[in-house]
Design an enzyme around this catalytic site. Structure first.
Site, short mmCIF file in Angstrom:
data_model
loop_
_atom_site.label_atom_id
_atom_site.label_comp_id
_atom_site.label_asym_id
_atom_site.label_seq_id
_atom_site.Cartn_x
_atom_site.Cartn_y
_atom_site.Cartn_z
N HIS A 1 1.03 5.11 0.93
CA HIS A 1 0.38 6.17 1.71
C HIS A 1 0.49 7.49 0.96
O HIS A 1 1.60 7.89 0.56
CB HIS A 1 1.08 6.36 3.06
N HIS B 1 0.85 -1.20 0.00
CA HIS B 1 0.00 0.00 0.00
C HIS B 1 0.87 1.23 0.00
O HIS B 1 1.88 1.30 0.71
CB HIS B 1 -0.98 0.01 1.18
P1 AMP Z 1 1.28 0.30 7.42
O1 AMP Z 1 1.75 0.59 8.80
O2 AMP Z 1 2.09 0.98 6.36
O3 AMP Z 1 1.11 -1.18 7.17
O4 AMP Z 1 -0.13 1.00 7.29
C1 AMP Z 1 -1.33 0.34 7.45
C2 AMP Z 1 -2.37 1.42 7.41
O5 AMP Z 1 -3.64 0.78 7.23
C3 AMP Z 1 -2.46 2.26 8.69
O6 AMP Z 1 -2.25 3.63 8.35
C4 AMP Z 1 -3.88 2.00 9.17
O7 AMP Z 1 -4.47 3.15 9.73
C5 AMP Z 1 -4.58 1.57 7.92
N1 AMP Z 1 -5.76 0.73 8.12
C6 AMP Z 1 -5.84 -0.37 8.89
N2 AMP Z 1 -7.09 -0.91 8.80
C7 AMP Z 1 -7.78 -0.14 7.94
C8 AMP Z 1 -9.12 -0.15 7.44
N3 AMP Z 1 -10.00 -1.09 7.80
N4 AMP Z 1 -9.49 0.82 6.57
C9 AMP Z 1 -8.61 1.76 6.19
N5 AMP Z 1 -7.34 1.85 6.64
C10 AMP Z 1 -6.93 0.92 7.50
#
Ligand code: AMP
Length: 142
Positions: free
Chosen positions: A102, A100
């Protein structure tokens, strides 16, 4: 088979999300714990863990979406700039094992730092030999 990640469940429509962009291969939705208004995640629909695992055409689709979304998000939330980043692997802070990107809108005086702030505590990077490192990278690419 491992459990589907939360992002696969969003792709499958099992978990709701604020979807802002969708193509055959890519989905973008608002982060549930935003660092700023408009914080968006862009994912390949197929569940590849890291950038290196993602086929080149698909990673190109992801970055095409990032390119199109960034000014749209900035305009939508009246941001001044954007920080774009990937936590590519657990040691880099990746919590969801599904690639993903950001997109974090930035505002003058928002108190955040540049990407260099991730290493504010300092590392021993300065003691490494840049010539050797560059040669190793070149070797790895061959
Ligand atoms: P990372 O630390 O780069 O793996 O980021 C994961 C991101 O996913 C975090 O910023 C979370 O806030 C986001 N996240 C987790 N669950 C969800 C969800 N159900 N919908 C949208 N974002 C999410």
């Amino acid at each position: 088979m491992s459990e589907p990640t939360i992002f696969e469940r969003i792709v499958d429509g099992e978990i709701p999300a604020e979807i802002v962009h969708e193509t055959d291969t890519v989905l973008a939705f608002l982060d549930a714990n935003p660092l700023a208004p408009g914080h968006t995640l862009v994912i390949p629909k197929a569940p590849h863990k890291r950038l290196r695992d993602t086929p080149p055409e698909l990673s190109a689709d992801v970055f095409d979406a990032v390119r199109a979304l960034t000014p749209a998000i900035e305009n939508a939330v009246d941001a001044d700039a954007t920080t774009i980043g990937i936590n590519d692997g657990p040691a880099a802070g990746q919590e969801v094992p599904h690639l993903h990107v950001h997109i974090v809108p930035r505002f003058e005086g928002d108190g955040g730092g540049p990407i260099h702030a991730i290493m504010d505590a300092g590392t021993d990077a300065d003691s490494a030999d840049p010539g050797e490192i560059a040669a190793s990278i070149v070797d790895e690419l061959e």
